[in-house]
Design a protein around this motif. Structure first.
Motif, PDB file in Angstrom:
ATOM      1  N   GLU A   3       0.820  -1.220   0.000  1.00  0.00           N
ATOM      2  CA  GLU A   3       0.000   0.000   0.000  1.00  0.00           C
ATOM      3  C   GLU A   3       0.850   1.264   0.000  1.00  0.00           C
ATOM      4  OE1 GLU A   3      -3.134  -0.033  -0.576  1.00  0.00           O
ATOM      5  OE2 GLU A   3      -3.259  -2.207  -0.480  1.00  0.00           O
ATOM      6  N   ASN A   4       1.995   1.238   0.683  1.00  0.00           N
ATOM      7  CA  ASN A   4       2.875   2.414   0.667  1.00  0.00           C
ATOM      8  C   ASN A   4       3.411   2.681  -0.734  1.00  0.00           C
ATOM      9  OD1 ASN A   4       3.238   3.808   3.243  1.00  0.00           O
ATOM     10  ND2 ASN A   4       3.865   1.805   4.024  1.00  0.00           N
ATOM     11  N   GLU A   5       3.701   1.618  -1.460  1.00  0.00           N
ATOM     12  CA  GLU A   5       4.184   1.775  -2.833  1.00  0.00           C
ATOM     13  C   GLU A   5       3.067   2.311  -3.734  1.00  0.00           C
ATOM     14  OE1 GLU A   5       6.621   2.193  -5.842  1.00  0.00           O
ATOM     15  OE2 GLU A   5       7.248   1.601  -3.829  1.00  0.00           O
ATOM     16  N   LYS A   6       1.841   1.817  -3.505  1.00  0.00           N
ATOM     17  CA  LYS A   6       0.692   2.344  -4.252  1.00  0.00           C
ATOM     18  C   LYS A   6       0.518   3.834  -3.977  1.00  0.00           C
ATOM     19  CE  LYS A   6      -2.083  -1.933  -4.302  1.00  0.00           C
ATOM     20  NZ  LYS A   6      -3.336  -2.551  -3.810  1.00  0.00           N
ATOM     21  N   ALA A   7       0.690   4.209  -2.712  1.00  0.00           N
ATOM     22  CA  ALA A   7       0.550   5.617  -2.337  1.00  0.00           C
ATOM     23  C   ALA A   7       1.624   6.464  -3.014  1.00  0.00           C
ATOM     24  CB  ALA A   7       0.641   5.763  -0.820  1.00  0.00           C
ATOM     25  N   ARG A   8       2.844   5.943  -3.022  1.00  0.00           N
ATOM     26  CA  ARG A   8       3.944   6.686  -3.654  1.00  0.00           C
ATOM     27  C   ARG A   8       3.676   6.878  -5.142  1.00  0.00           C
ATOM     28  NH1 ARG A   8       7.606   3.446  -2.249  1.00  0.00           N
ATOM     29  NH2 ARG A   8       7.928   4.366  -0.199  1.00  0.00           N
ATOM     30  N   GLU A  13       1.669  10.581  -9.561  1.00  0.00           N
ATOM     31  CA  GLU A  13       0.682  10.882 -10.591  1.00  0.00           C
ATOM     32  C   GLU A  13      -0.228  12.045 -10.196  1.00  0.00           C
ATOM     33  OE1 GLU A  13      -1.286   7.143 -10.945  1.00  0.00           O
ATOM     34  OE2 GLU A  13       0.400   6.151 -11.975  1.00  0.00           O
ATOM     35  N   GLY A  14       0.017  12.595  -8.994  1.00  0.00           N
ATOM     36  CA  GLY A  14      -0.778  13.727  -8.535  1.00  0.00           C
ATOM     37  C   GLY A  14      -2.163  13.355  -8.038  1.00  0.00           C
ATOM     38  N   ASN A  15      -2.364  12.072  -7.745  1.00  0.00           N
ATOM     39  CA  ASN A  15      -3.683  11.603  -7.298  1.00  0.00           C
ATOM     40  C   ASN A  15      -3.679  11.487  -5.782  1.00  0.00           C
ATOM     41  OD1 ASN A  15      -6.130  10.304  -6.817  1.00  0.00           O
ATOM     42  ND2 ASN A  15      -5.993   9.098  -8.699  1.00  0.00           N
ATOM     43  N   MET A  16      -3.999  12.606  -5.103  1.00  0.00           N
ATOM     44  CA  MET A  16      -3.955  12.662  -3.646  1.00  0.00           C
ATOM     45  C   MET A  16      -4.991  11.736  -3.008  1.00  0.00           C
ATOM     46  SD  MET A  16      -1.493  14.684  -2.897  1.00  0.00           S
ATOM     47  CE  MET A  16      -0.508  16.009  -3.569  1.00  0.00           C
ATOM     48  N   GLU A  17      -6.156  11.663  -3.622  1.00  0.00           N
ATOM     49  CA  GLU A  17      -7.228  10.851  -3.052  1.00  0.00           C
ATOM     50  C   GLU A  17      -6.837   9.375  -3.014  1.00  0.00           C
ATOM     51  OE1 GLU A  17     -12.007   9.906  -3.726  1.00  0.00           O
ATOM     52  OE2 GLU A  17     -11.039  11.563  -4.813  1.00  0.00           O
ATOM     53  N   GLU A  18      -6.270   8.879  -4.105  1.00  0.00           N
ATOM     54  CA  GLU A  18      -5.842   7.483  -4.145  1.00  0.00           C
ATOM     55  C   GLU A  18      -4.690   7.235  -3.170  1.00  0.00           C
ATOM     56  OE1 GLU A  18      -7.112   4.738  -5.622  1.00  0.00           O
ATOM     57  OE2 GLU A  18      -8.779   6.092  -6.059  1.00  0.00           O
ATOM     58  N   ALA A  19      -3.787   8.212  -3.066  1.00  0.00           N
ATOM     59  CA  ALA A  19      -2.669   8.084  -2.131  1.00  0.00           C
ATOM     60  C   ALA A  19      -3.188   7.984  -0.701  1.00  0.00           C
ATOM     61  CB  ALA A  19      -1.721   9.268  -2.275  1.00  0.00           C
ATOM     62  N   ALA A  20      -4.167   8.818  -0.364  1.00  0.00           N
ATOM     63  CA  ALA A  20      -4.742   8.799   0.985  1.00  0.00           C
ATOM     64  C   ALA A  20      -5.422   7.465   1.270  1.00  0.00           C
ATOM     65  CB  ALA A  20      -5.733   9.955   1.142  1.00  0.00           C
ATOM     66  N   LYS A  21      -6.143   6.940   0.282  1.00  0.00           N
ATOM     67  CA  LYS A  21      -6.807   5.643   0.458  1.00  0.00           C
ATOM     68  C   LYS A  21      -5.788   4.537   0.719  1.00  0.00           C
ATOM     69  CE  LYS A  21     -10.925   6.485  -2.431  1.00  0.00           C
ATOM     70  NZ  LYS A  21     -11.601   6.118  -3.698  1.00  0.00           N
ATOM     71  N   ALA A  22      -4.711   4.550  -0.049  1.00  0.00           N
ATOM     72  CA  ALA A  22      -3.683   3.518   0.100  1.00  0.00           C
ATOM     73  C   ALA A  22      -3.011   3.613   1.469  1.00  0.00           C
ATOM     74  CB  ALA A  22      -2.650   3.649  -1.016  1.00  0.00           C
ATOM     75  N   LEU A  23      -2.725   4.834   1.920  1.00  0.00           N
ATOM     76  CA  LEU A  23      -2.068   4.997   3.215  1.00  0.00           C
ATOM     77  C   LEU A  23      -3.009   4.630   4.358  1.00  0.00           C
ATOM     78  CD1 LEU A  23      -0.074   8.292   2.552  1.00  0.00           C
ATOM     79  CD2 LEU A  23       0.863   5.998   2.856  1.00  0.00           C
ATOM     80  N   HIS A  24      -4.283   4.972   4.187  1.00  0.00           N
ATOM     81  CA  HIS A  24      -5.277   4.592   5.202  1.00  0.00           C
ATOM     82  C   HIS A  24      -5.341   3.066   5.322  1.00  0.00           C
ATOM     83  CE1 HIS A  24      -8.770   5.101   7.766  1.00  0.00           C
ATOM     84  NE2 HIS A  24      -9.398   4.183   7.060  1.00  0.00           N
ATOM     85  N   GLY A  46       1.586  18.067   2.976  1.00  0.00           N
ATOM     86  CA  GLY A  46       1.710  18.504   1.586  1.00  0.00           C
ATOM     87  C   GLY A  46       0.467  19.172   1.042  1.00  0.00           C
ATOM     88  N   VAL A  47      -0.695  18.852   1.629  1.00  0.00           N
ATOM     89  CA  VAL A  47      -1.943  19.466   1.154  1.00  0.00           C
ATOM     90  C   VAL A  47      -2.440  20.536   2.125  1.00  0.00           C
ATOM     91  CG1 VAL A  47      -2.627  17.447  -0.177  1.00  0.00           C
ATOM     92  CG2 VAL A  47      -3.396  17.649   2.202  1.00  0.00           C
ATOM     93  N   GLY A  48      -1.577  20.929   3.061  1.00  0.00           N
ATOM     94  CA  GLY A  48      -1.904  22.046   3.931  1.00  0.00           C
ATOM     95  C   GLY A  48      -2.680  21.709   5.189  1.00  0.00           C
ATOM     96  N   GLU A  49      -2.905  20.428   5.454  1.00  0.00           N
ATOM     97  CA  GLU A  49      -3.614  20.036   6.676  1.00  0.00           C
ATOM     98  C   GLU A  49      -2.579  19.791   7.779  1.00  0.00           C
ATOM     99  OE1 GLU A  49      -6.892  17.330   6.472  1.00  0.00           O
ATOM    100  OE2 GLU A  49      -7.083  17.589   4.301  1.00  0.00           O
TER     101      GLU A  49
END
Length: 219
Positions: A3-8, A13-24, A46-49
């Motif tokens: 999942e960490n590799e998927k997130a990376r 690819e600039g897909n923050m939503e997919e990265a967040a899902k993978a890390l979750h 990175g997204v300001g949160e």
């Protein structure tokens, strides 16, 4: 694929939503791995949160008090929030935990510089450049520290190298202009102030320097 590799890959690819899902999912699969929380913290930062990022870094540190990159990530968030003393504490903890990284030394140098602790800033920035001599901004601040330590000749060499690496660095031109004034080279100082203004027309310090030199030359 982990999942960490998927997130990376999603981040690349600039897909923050997919990265967040993978890390979750990575956290769900292994809630005792501090790296998962650090990666999620990096994503949030990175997204300001930033406040949420700090929570994830803190969780990582609860799992591993020597998680150096969690200290470093926390330091960056606190630095961005202008909490310099707290940021420095985190950077020092990262160093103590074994992180010997040019970016860490650069950030420590910035904090020391901004708090007026010039000798410490010099040492940190020198270390950053030893590890990454191509870091133009680290070199620029190293030059500033040298100038403020009245090592004018040495600072000139650094500012000139900054300009060789980035000829559009307005602040380096301005500071070279100031150094040339110290060396009583008014024409060269004027050239650098004018170049700084050409790059950044609203550079007020360069404008004031230019005016001062023109008055000197006029007299």
């Amino acid at each position: 694929m982990h999942e960490n590799e998927k997130a990376r890959q999603a981040l690349q690819e600039g897909n923050m939503e997919e990265a967040a899902k993978a890390l979750h999912k990575a956290i769900e699969e292994d809630p005792n791995d501090p790296v998962n929380f650090i990666n999620f913290g990096n994503l949030l930062a990175g997204v300001g949160e930033e406040d949420r990022a700090l929570q994830f870094y803190q969780k990582a540190l609860e799992l591993d008090e020597n998680a150096a990159t969690a200290y470093y990530g926390s330091g960056n968030v606190l630095y961005n929030q202008d909490k310099m003393a707290e940021a420095l504490t985190m950077y020092q903890q990262a160093l103590k935990a074994g992180l010997d990284d040019p970016n860490l030394h650069y950030m420590m140098g910035l904090v020391y510089y901004q708090s007026g602790r010039i000798p410490r800033a010099l040492a940190s920035l020198k270390r950053a450049l030893e590890q990454n001599e191509g870091d133009t901004e680290a070199r620029f601040y190293y030059g500033l520290c040298l100038a403020q330590s009245e090592q004018i000749e040495e600072s000139i060499l650094e500012f000139e190298r900054v300009i060789n690496e980035n000829e559009e660095h307005a602040d380096a031109h301005f500071n070279l202009g100031v150094a040339m004034i110290y060396q009583e080279k008014a024409e060269e100082a004027l050239n650098h102030f004018e170049k700084a203004l050409e790059i950044q027309p609203d550079h007020m310090l360069a404008a004031n320097g230019k005016k001062r030199v023109e008055e000197l030359l006029g007299n």
